[in-house]
Design an enzyme around this catalytic site. Structure first.
Site, PDB file in Angstrom:
ATOM      1  N   LYS A  13       0.816  -1.218   0.000  1.00  0.00           N
ATOM      2  CA  LYS A  13       0.000   0.000   0.000  1.00  0.00           C
ATOM      3  C   LYS A  13       0.849   1.267   0.000  1.00  0.00           C
ATOM      4  CE  LYS A  13      -1.146   0.528   4.946  1.00  0.00           C
ATOM      5  NZ  LYS A  13      -0.123  -0.387   5.461  1.00  0.00           N
ATOM      6  N   ARG A  88      -6.896   2.861  12.497  1.00  0.00           N
ATOM      7  CA  ARG A  88      -6.583   1.434  12.651  1.00  0.00           C
ATOM      8  C   ARG A  88      -7.731   0.674  13.311  1.00  0.00           C
ATOM      9  NH1 ARG A  88      -1.226   0.216  11.659  1.00  0.00           N
ATOM     10  NH2 ARG A  88       0.232   1.953  11.714  1.00  0.00           N
ATOM     11  N   ARG A 123      12.490 -10.829   1.580  1.00  0.00           N
ATOM     12  CA  ARG A 123      13.142  -9.512   1.658  1.00  0.00           C
ATOM     13  C   ARG A 123      14.457  -9.598   2.421  1.00  0.00           C
ATOM     14  NH1 ARG A 123       8.379  -5.110   2.884  1.00  0.00           N
ATOM     15  NH2 ARG A 123       8.569  -5.909   5.004  1.00  0.00           N
ATOM     16  N   ARG A 156      15.295  -9.208   8.112  1.00  0.00           N
ATOM     17  CA  ARG A 156      14.846  -8.528   9.335  1.00  0.00           C
ATOM     18  C   ARG A 156      13.990  -9.486  10.151  1.00  0.00           C
ATOM     19  NH1 ARG A 156      12.059  -3.046   7.404  1.00  0.00           N
ATOM     20  NH2 ARG A 156      10.364  -4.484   7.769  1.00  0.00           N
ATOM     21  N   ARG A 167       1.723 -10.929  12.468  1.00  0.00           N
ATOM     22  CA  ARG A 167       1.330  -9.562  12.103  1.00  0.00           C
ATOM     23  C   ARG A 167       0.063  -9.564  11.262  1.00  0.00           C
ATOM     24  NH1 ARG A 167       6.458  -7.084   9.287  1.00  0.00           N
ATOM     25  NH2 ARG A 167       5.235  -5.156   9.246  1.00  0.00           N
TER      26      ARG A 167
END
Length: 212
Positions: A13, A88, A123, A156, A167
């Site tokens: 996004k 949120r 990533r 990470r 998450r």
């Protein structure tokens, strides 16, 4: 056009917000950046936010929305804005309404969980210079070595598959009611994220009624 962007971590996004911002000439407003700016500038609401942050408390919705109202009153937001990272929760969405912040459309970038996990677990980031890579989409010339500075690239901790799943679960729990809230108003648009960024952008512009 006043927009809210919804999307799970890794849905892309932020990239789409940049594309919309460039196309429509409206600012992408991140609540985190906005809070830091207000604190730095020492505004009345910024000082209240700093007091909360320094004490380890959450900054109240009233303060965040007050700072948001100050931000969207600035000249660059005269034609509209993109909210990234707020609201949120339904309570925050209701508080936006109560404080008179008008939202035209709410755009969700939807990507299935398995694709997000594959995307994020691939990533890599350079330990030294922070350059970003992806083992599939943007690999380094030499495995685990940064193209820019030659330092080691690492995954990470929050991109590890088990962390990503956690998450995503939190995101679903928080935003499912938010999607229902805006769905009832007729403002919610959903675009499925594609493999190619440009293909997603095309769908986003079509959903918003903007010619690409």
């Amino acid at each position: 056009m006043n927009l809210i962007l919804l999307g799970a971590p890794g849905a892309g996004k932020g990239t789409q917000a940049e594309a919309i911002s460039a196309k429509l000439g409206i600012p992408q407003i991140s609540t985190g950046n906005m809070l830091r700016e207000a604190v730095k500038n020492g505004t009345a609401l910024g000082l209240q936010a700093k007091e909360a942050m320094d004490s380890g408390a959450l900054v109240s919705d009233e303060i965040v929305i007050g700072i948001l109202k100050d931000r969207i009153a600035e000249p660059d937001a005269a034609k509209g804005f993109i909210l990234d990272g707020f609201p949120r929760t339904v309570a925050q969405a209701e508080a936006l309404d109560t404080m008179g912040v008008n939202i035209d459309k709410v755009l969700e970038i939807y990507v299935p969980d398995e694709r997000i996990c594959a995307r994020m677990s691939g990533r890599r980031v350079c330990e030294a210079c922070g350059a970003s890579y992806h083992i599939e989409y943007k690999p380094t010339a030499v495995e685990d070595v940064c193209d820019k500075c030659g330092a080691k690239t690492v995954q990470r901790a929050d991109d590890a598959p088990e962390t990503v799943l956690s998450r995503l679960a939190v995101y679903r729990e928080k935003t499912a009611p938010l999607k229902e809230f805006y769905g009832k108003t007729g403002k919610l648009l959903t675009v499925e994220g594609q493999e190619e960024v440009a293909d997603t952008t095309k769908l986003v512009f079509e959903a918003l009624g903007v010619n690409d």
